[in-house]
Design an enzyme around this catalytic site. Sequence first.
Site, mmCIF file in Angstrom:
data_model
loop_
_atom_site.group_PDB
_atom_site.id
_atom_site.type_symbol
_atom_site.label_atom_id
_atom_site.label_comp_id
_atom_site.label_asym_id
_atom_site.label_seq_id
_atom_site.Cartn_x
_atom_site.Cartn_y
_atom_site.Cartn_z
ATOM 1 N N ARG A 1 -8.102 -3.707 -7.115
ATOM 2 C CA ARG A 1 -8.559 -3.010 -8.312
ATOM 3 C C ARG A 1 -7.536 -1.931 -8.639
ATOM 4 O O ARG A 1 -7.042 -1.249 -7.749
ATOM 5 C CB ARG A 1 -9.914 -2.377 -7.989
ATOM 6 C CG ARG A 1 -10.590 -1.738 -9.137
ATOM 7 C CD ARG A 1 -11.912 -1.135 -8.667
ATOM 8 N NE ARG A 1 -12.567 -0.481 -9.782
ATOM 9 C CZ ARG A 1 -12.267 0.748 -10.182
ATOM 10 N NH1 ARG A 1 -11.339 1.453 -9.559
ATOM 11 N NH2 ARG A 1 -12.901 1.289 -11.203
ATOM 12 N N THR B 1 0.822 -1.211 0.000
ATOM 13 C CA THR B 1 0.000 0.000 0.000
ATOM 14 C C THR B 1 0.856 1.262 0.000
ATOM 15 O O THR B 1 1.978 1.258 0.492
ATOM 16 C CB THR B 1 -0.961 0.012 1.215
ATOM 17 O OG1 THR B 1 -1.753 1.189 1.160
ATOM 18 C CG2 THR B 1 -0.232 -0.043 2.529
ATOM 19 N N ARG B 2 0.289 2.337 -0.586
ATOM 20 C CA ARG B 2 0.938 3.650 -0.532
ATOM 21 C C ARG B 2 -0.036 4.677 0.048
ATOM 22 O O ARG B 2 0.160 5.864 -0.057
ATOM 23 C CB ARG B 2 1.397 4.089 -1.939
ATOM 24 C CG ARG B 2 0.417 3.843 -3.060
ATOM 25 C CD ARG B 2 0.854 4.506 -4.332
ATOM 26 N NE ARG B 2 0.164 5.761 -4.492
ATOM 27 C CZ ARG B 2 -0.999 5.925 -5.144
ATOM 28 N NH1 ARG B 2 -1.607 4.913 -5.714
ATOM 29 N NH2 ARG B 2 -1.547 7.121 -5.248
ATOM 30 N N HIS C 1 -9.696 -1.219 3.718
ATOM 31 C CA HIS C 1 -8.431 -1.955 3.590
ATOM 32 C C HIS C 1 -8.326 -3.031 4.665
ATOM 33 O O HIS C 1 -7.821 -4.124 4.424
ATOM 34 C CB HIS C 1 -7.234 -1.011 3.726
ATOM 35 C CG HIS C 1 -7.251 0.107 2.728
ATOM 36 N ND1 HIS C 1 -7.493 1.400 3.080
ATOM 37 C CD2 HIS C 1 -7.071 0.100 1.392
ATOM 38 C CE1 HIS C 1 -7.454 2.155 1.996
ATOM 39 N NE2 HIS C 1 -7.203 1.392 0.957
ATOM 40 N N HIS D 1 -7.675 2.480 5.737
ATOM 41 C CA HIS D 1 -9.006 2.788 6.251
ATOM 42 C C HIS D 1 -9.731 1.464 6.472
ATOM 43 O O HIS D 1 -9.153 0.399 6.261
ATOM 44 C CB HIS D 1 -9.744 3.692 5.265
ATOM 45 C CG HIS D 1 -9.015 4.975 5.013
ATOM 46 N ND1 HIS D 1 -8.765 5.886 6.020
ATOM 47 C CD2 HIS D 1 -8.453 5.500 3.893
ATOM 48 C CE1 HIS D 1 -8.096 6.914 5.521
ATOM 49 N NE2 HIS D 1 -7.878 6.704 4.237
#
Length: 697
Positions: free
Chosen positions: A414, A320-321, A328, A325
């Site tokens: 996605r 992740t970058r 996730h 939340h």
Amino acid sequence: MPRLNMTAPDATPKPEDSDALFRLLRYIDGTPAVTQRGAAKALGMSLGRLNTLLHTAVEARLITIQDHDGTDKRRRNSYAITVRGAAEKNRLIDDFLTRKFLEYDALHAELTGTTSGLVPLNNRTKLMQNNLAPIPELYVSYDSAQKLKVEAADLTSHDLTPRQICDLELLMNGGFNPLKGFMPEEDYDGVVENMRLADGSLWPMPITLDVSEEFAAKVEIGQDIALRDQEGVILATMTVTDRWEPNKAREAEKVFGADDDEHPAVNYLHNTAGQVYLGGPITGIQQPVHYDFRARRDTPNELRAYFRKLGWRKVVAFQTRNPLHRAHQELTFRAAREAQANLLIHPVVGLTKPGDVDHFTRVRCYEAVLDKYPQSTTTMSLLNLAMRMAGPREAVWHGLIRANHGCTHFIVGRDHAGPGKNSAGEDFYGPYEAQDLFRAHQDEIGVEMVDFKHMVYVQERAQYEPADEIKDKDDVTILNISGTELRRRLSEGLEIPEWFSFPQVVTELRKTKPPRSKQGFTVFFTGFSGSGKSTIANALMVKLMEMGGRPVTLLDGDIVRKNLSSELGFSKEHRDLNIRRIGYVASEITKNGGIAICAPIAPYATTRRAVREDVEAFGAFVEVHVATSIEECERRDRKGLYKLAREGKIKEFTGISDPYDVPQSPEIRVETENVEVDNCAHQVLLKLESMGLIAAE
Ligand code: PPS
């Protein structure tokens, strides 16, 4: 009689028994007509101990007693090794070497803080699962590194860019295994064309050392160069085997799917990367120094050792970058459940997409939500990767990197590593293209994909669900907040609901991103000489100072050229330098919560874009095109410069003998012909208000 159990695979003999047996088998194997007395002497053991060993070995059919018809008493009890015995001898060698390897590796880790980077041969690592055995690193030993540092003082030095430092770190620590250095031309060509290194292995991303033409000209093939960080600390040496001028348009098309500067990596390729690539193997001297979150950073071997220690055989990685939340969290929970695996939250803290939340804030956010995960099955580690936002190819690359970090599964969601819209306003890649490419290469990557569709919140059930799995779509309320909407709410200080994120995360984000009306920003005027930039900028400055709240600094073209850029002329190179300096100062002012008003001609679009990126890392960038026509500027000719330019007395004069790229999409364009200065400044003020940059207290 004590027995050695040599056949049952589970009962491991004591090392000293194994060693004695091994020495006996080796002796018998290498010596014709072995006698008991001769063996006892050669092996330095008592006849009694030898007898026991021989008996056990005969019983296990590792050796046979030679058949003699015998009159010669000395030869009566001679022995020979069987096929089974020879195999057992090899197994004992393997076990011995594996034991020694583990001892060495542990000692190395104790003394140096990193594992040795040596890899035992395949058949000698059967004690460890593939993803848990150490992988090769490119570092030399501590002693050699000290020597190399001294020797490297005489080498030609290359100062690495921030992106190259990230790449080098992952090359040296095995994150980019099997690469052994910056790519030579043959590997680069294969990777660009069909995602394959010259030896055929899968690798989707060029990892190249780009340098300027001047630097490349100083380097001979075969020469060693020193690679240094931005403070001059030597990190590695590289033996230059290849030097070539890449076809950047081809690289952009093949690797990123389009030669379009809206793609961050294509923009980097054309406007930041050097013109020449150097390739060659790396000798690692030391890892780049990080002063932040040290305890949270792990090399591939450190993570492998951690998983080994905890007995984690299956690990699913989440790349992740963004801050985490609730969506996730749900996605990672589901992935871990689906793969029946432990979870590694593996955020990128190297370089991400321009405009992303800075990694300091993100890591504080991650730490704030870690206790929402079960500690015994979840861990977090920071990855110093420089992302390229290359969508499908990037996903494959991320998978290979995670395989190197000991993971067995990888979450691809996605629009994985999507760069946003192209210059025609369309997405660069399809939303599930990354998943498709990953799936096609999954076996070679060596990690299994856990694919996810878009997660949305179903209000009636108070939970997140994959959008495409909701059967009763028409009967339930589906809620979602996009990244853009979240940024808008943060920048305007609006509510962020609990179903969307965790209060601790929102608090952290608000600390770094106060509402826009409290942030710093830059107003960047651009236009011809005499267009009215400075006059409007001055009026705007006074209006903003009247409002108060934030310090205002004017970086007018003439003022800057007197102070910051007094040695510069008007060549393209000098103009770029001048504007980059203005951009640097403006970004510092913006970062520190002030208002910077810049008013240079700034004739080149690429330079204006670079300044925009510098500033947008910290706050808003408002480009104002003062669109006075060249004819009107020449007619006004306040400073008499146009006349001189027409007479050829001033060279490279913008609009006369030097180009001006008209801004394509400035935040605002102001016309000055027949409009009062006060009105022009007011138009800008209204724009600032509509962008939320100024607001009533
Ligand atoms: S640039 O291109 O953005 O670096 O130029 P800038 O720093 O704004 O400086 C422009 C002012 O320098 C004077 N001047 C010239 N302008 C353009 N071309 C040439 N060759 C040139 N030589 C001198 C001119 O007074 C510009 O001031 P402004 O305020 O724009 O009229």
